[in-house]
Design an enzyme around this catalytic site. Structure first.
Site, short mmCIF file in Angstrom:
data_model
loop_
_atom_site.label_atom_id
_atom_site.label_comp_id
_atom_site.label_asym_id
_atom_site.label_seq_id
_atom_site.Cartn_x
_atom_site.Cartn_y
_atom_site.Cartn_z
N ASP A 67 28.68 32.28 39.06
CA ASP A 67 29.07 33.56 38.46
C ASP A 67 28.31 34.66 39.21
O ASP A 67 27.37 34.39 39.96
CB ASP A 67 28.67 33.54 36.98
CG ASP A 67 28.81 34.90 36.33
OD1 ASP A 67 29.88 35.52 36.47
OD2 ASP A 67 27.84 35.36 35.69
N ASP A 69 27.85 38.66 38.00
CA ASP A 69 27.11 39.65 37.20
C ASP A 69 26.13 38.96 36.26
O ASP A 69 26.52 38.11 35.45
CB ASP A 69 28.08 40.52 36.41
CG ASP A 69 28.84 41.45 37.33
OD1 ASP A 69 28.19 42.26 37.99
OD2 ASP A 69 30.08 41.33 37.39
#
Ligand code: XBP
Length: 235
Positions: free
Chosen positions: A8, A10
């Site tokens: 991932d 953010d």
């Protein structure tokens, strides 16, 4: 047998959400709107992944009548473009660093022959800005698949971004480990059959990470090791 790591972006690669929040507020101000998202409000709004979706969700609770305007989609799109400009300018100005252990793990995984992928619902422009600023302009060569919000898939916690990435890699979920920072991310990965490790971030601390392999403070660097927040110590 582990074949790939799926990252991932953010909150996981870097603590980006505060810069996202400031960028939303700057976009609102730029359009002459006296809207302001505080940190407490933003923590709640983060339940909705995707910037445009987040603006819409907030309008529904704070200014529901605006959603009836015929041009509301365009107005949200304008705000979101401005927000992306503010965010990418902040990143390009060097305001973001990778979290502990991220660069080390990427390097070690590549040396060990693992494949790497990015699985995010954020805009591709944001991914480009962050990874060019932190990993260098050749960053794309490190990754075998890059799934961003620009693919137009349903956003996390929907599993679509993970399924798309597994398809690109030609792998099963069980061949991979995902690294995420939010409950939404854990749900997305798990629903695609991918085991997931959590590194808690500023905004996600204390969320319910049920289903994760383990919850860690961060990925750790020599001399400043991570600690296990929940789950079995992965060693
Ligand atoms: C990240 C997000 C994104 C960013 C904003 O989700 O929710 O919405 O906050 O990005 P995840 P955009 O970490 O689960 O991938 O404004 O570009 O949509």
């Amino acid at each position: 047998h582990l074949k790939a790591l799926l990252f991932d972006v953010d909150g996981t690669l870097a603590e980006t959400e505060e810069l996202h929040r400031l960028a939303f507020n700057a976009a609102f101000a730029g359009q002459g709107l006296n809207w302001h998202w505080s940190q407490d409000l933003y923590r709640e709004l983060l339940q909705v992944a995707g910037g445009r979706e987040r603006i819409r969700a907030w309008l529904a609770q704070a200014h529901a009548h605006l959603l009836e305007q015929p041009d509301i989609d365009d107005r949200i799109a304008v705000l979101h473009r401005l927000k992306t400009d503010h965010y990418t300018a902040g990143v390009a100005a060097g305001r973001m660093a990778l979290r502990p252990g991220v660069a080390r793990l990427i390097g070690e995984a590549r040396s060990a022959g693992l494949r790497l992928a990015i699985v995010t619902t954020t805009s591709r422009a944001n991914v480009d800005a962050l990874l060019a600023a932190t990993l260098g302009t050749d960053w794309e060569e490190l990754f075998d698949a890059i799934c961003s919000g620009d693919e137009g898939l349903p956003k996390k916690p929907a599993p679509d971004a993970y399924r798309w990435t597994l398809d690109r890699l030609g792998l099963d979920g069980g061949d991979c480990v995902a690294i995420e920072d939010t409950a939404n991310g854990v749900q997305a990965a798990r629903a695609a059959g991918v085991p997931v490790l959590v590194t808690e971030s500023l905004y996600s601390r204390g969320e319910d990470f049920d289903g994760a392999l383990a919850v860690l403070s961060d990925l750790g660097e020599p001399g400043q090791p991570f600690h296990v927040v929940a789950g079995k110590d992965p060693g």
